[in-house]
Design a protein around this motif. Sequence first.
Motif, short mmCIF file in Angstrom:
data_model
loop_
_atom_site.label_atom_id
_atom_site.label_comp_id
_atom_site.label_asym_id
_atom_site.label_seq_id
_atom_site.Cartn_x
_atom_site.Cartn_y
_atom_site.Cartn_z
N LEU A 193 0.83 -1.20 0.00
CA LEU A 193 0.00 0.00 0.00
C LEU A 193 0.87 1.26 0.00
O LEU A 193 0.58 2.23 -0.71
CB LEU A 193 -0.92 0.01 1.22
N LEU A 194 1.93 1.24 0.79
CA LEU A 194 2.84 2.38 0.82
C LEU A 194 3.50 2.59 -0.53
O LEU A 194 3.63 3.73 -1.00
CB LEU A 194 3.91 2.17 1.89
N ALA A 195 3.93 1.49 -1.15
CA ALA A 195 4.60 1.60 -2.46
C ALA A 195 3.66 2.18 -3.50
O ALA A 195 4.04 3.06 -4.29
CB ALA A 195 5.12 0.23 -2.90
N ARG A 196 2.43 1.70 -3.54
CA ARG A 196 1.48 2.21 -4.53
C ARG A 196 1.13 3.67 -4.24
O ARG A 196 1.03 4.49 -5.16
CB ARG A 196 0.23 1.34 -4.56
N ALA A 197 0.92 3.99 -2.95
CA ALA A 197 0.60 5.37 -2.60
C ALA A 197 1.75 6.30 -2.98
O ALA A 197 1.54 7.43 -3.44
CB ALA A 197 0.31 5.47 -1.10
N ASN A 198 2.98 5.83 -2.80
CA ASN A 198 4.14 6.62 -3.18
C ASN A 198 4.15 6.88 -4.69
O ASN A 198 4.35 8.02 -5.14
CB ASN A 198 5.42 5.91 -2.76
N ARG A 199 3.94 5.83 -5.47
CA ARG A 199 3.95 6.00 -6.93
C ARG A 199 2.85 6.96 -7.38
O ARG A 199 3.06 7.79 -8.27
CB ARG A 199 3.78 4.63 -7.61
N GLN A 236 10.06 19.70 -18.76
CA GLN A 236 11.26 18.87 -18.64
C GLN A 236 11.18 18.12 -17.31
O GLN A 236 10.92 18.72 -16.27
CB GLN A 236 12.53 19.72 -18.68
N VAL A 237 11.42 16.81 -17.37
CA VAL A 237 11.34 15.96 -16.19
C VAL A 237 12.63 15.15 -16.08
O VAL A 237 13.08 14.55 -17.06
CB VAL A 237 10.13 15.00 -16.26
N VAL A 238 13.23 15.14 -14.90
CA VAL A 238 14.42 14.34 -14.63
C VAL A 238 14.11 13.42 -13.45
O VAL A 238 13.90 13.89 -12.33
CB VAL A 238 15.65 15.22 -14.32
N ASP A 239 14.05 12.13 -13.70
CA ASP A 239 13.74 11.14 -12.67
C ASP A 239 15.05 10.48 -12.25
O ASP A 239 15.66 9.74 -13.02
CB ASP A 239 12.77 10.10 -13.22
N LEU A 240 15.48 10.76 -11.02
CA LEU A 240 16.77 10.29 -10.52
C LEU A 240 16.56 9.10 -9.60
O LEU A 240 16.08 9.25 -8.48
CB LEU A 240 17.49 11.42 -9.78
N GLY A 241 16.91 7.91 -10.07
CA GLY A 241 16.80 6.72 -9.24
C GLY A 241 15.39 6.30 -8.95
O GLY A 241 15.10 5.80 -7.86
N GLY A 242 14.50 6.45 -9.93
CA GLY A 242 13.08 6.16 -9.72
C GLY A 242 12.70 4.70 -9.78
O GLY A 242 11.54 4.36 -9.53
N GLY A 243 13.65 3.82 -10.09
CA GLY A 243 13.34 2.40 -10.14
C GLY A 243 12.70 1.97 -11.44
O GLY A 243 12.61 2.73 -12.41
N LEU A 244 12.24 0.73 -11.46
CA LEU A 244 11.66 0.14 -12.66
C LEU A 244 10.39 0.87 -13.10
O LEU A 244 9.68 1.45 -12.26
CB LEU A 244 11.36 -1.34 -12.41
N PRO A 245 10.08 0.85 -14.40
CA PRO A 245 8.93 1.61 -14.90
C PRO A 245 7.59 0.94 -14.66
O PRO A 245 6.71 0.94 -15.53
CB PRO A 245 9.24 1.72 -16.40
N THR A 246 7.41 0.38 -13.45
CA THR A 246 6.12 -0.18 -13.09
C THR A 246 5.11 0.97 -13.01
O THR A 246 5.37 1.98 -12.38
CB THR A 246 6.20 -0.90 -11.73
N PHE A 247 3.95 0.81 -13.64
CA PHE A 247 2.97 1.90 -13.72
C PHE A 247 2.45 2.26 -12.33
O PHE A 247 2.20 1.37 -11.51
CB PHE A 247 1.80 1.45 -14.61
N PRO A 248 2.25 3.57 -12.03
CA PRO A 248 2.56 4.71 -12.89
C PRO A 248 3.94 5.27 -12.58
O PRO A 248 4.25 5.59 -11.43
CB PRO A 248 1.47 5.71 -12.53
N SER A 249 4.77 5.43 -13.56
CA SER A 249 6.08 6.04 -13.36
C SER A 249 5.98 7.54 -13.57
O SER A 249 4.97 8.06 -14.07
CB SER A 249 7.10 5.45 -14.34
#
Length: 273
Positions: free
Chosen positions: A53-59, A77-90
């Motif tokens: 639940l925390l992981a999904r709420a964070n995403r 312009q978007v820079v994602d630093l260390g955002g992990g795998l592109p599991t939806f929603p990224s």
Amino acid sequence: MSDRDPGRTRGALDLDVPNVARMYDCFLGGKDNYEADRAAADDVLRWLPQGPLLARANRWMVARAVRHAVESAGVRQVVDLGGGLPTFPSALDAAREAARGVRAVVADNDPVVVSHYRAFASGDDVHVLEADLRDPGPLLDRLDGIIELGRPVVFVLGSVLHHLPGPAAARAAALVRERMAPGAHLLVTHATADRADPRTARGVEDVYRRASAPLACRSEDEIRALFGDLDLVEPGLVDVHLWRAESGPGALRAPGLRVVGALGVRGGPRPAR
């Protein structure tokens, strides 16, 4: 991103060591993980059953904040630093859905994450870098020429700074802030043990000590300090499931670790379009 073993090659693919990005993918219900990652994720869940639940709420908070910066503030312009795998929603998903023509950079030190984004990303508007936030200066230098740092950027540090122990997180956030032009945004989500059962915090932290990066929970005051002199977009620093959401799942209020987040913005006159 662990600095505990100086002999371990950064970015090396070691399937016997639980990887924090792939553990996060487990919590999100993804399939891009291996046996060691799943075993470690299960160990976390014994201490923190609300982990998924925390992981999904964070995403979803990351997605809402990126959408706000793109739709309401006009950032392209978007820079994602260390955002992990592109599991939806990224963050990239959110940016692409919010507006056309958004230029994005994704940076991570995990070769699995990098390879997935390179397969997932399409077009010249997305650049994928294999880089390490533990050495943020060279990483940020590589952005010059890919994006226009003199114009607003939304920098995303979603659930990554709590994997940098000691002063490394504050140093990384400070270097990012130095590159922010007026109108740029900084998004940070971070684990905190404020109001948590100490045994739960220690149990979860013990699992991450044998993973690719430790978990360094910080107080809400320490997390707020990562934004420096930036102005925080309302509602400020709150639990991720409450950030501009109509309602949050009650299970996230159970005792245990929490994830909080905020979106900061650099004030001052913005450059002409």
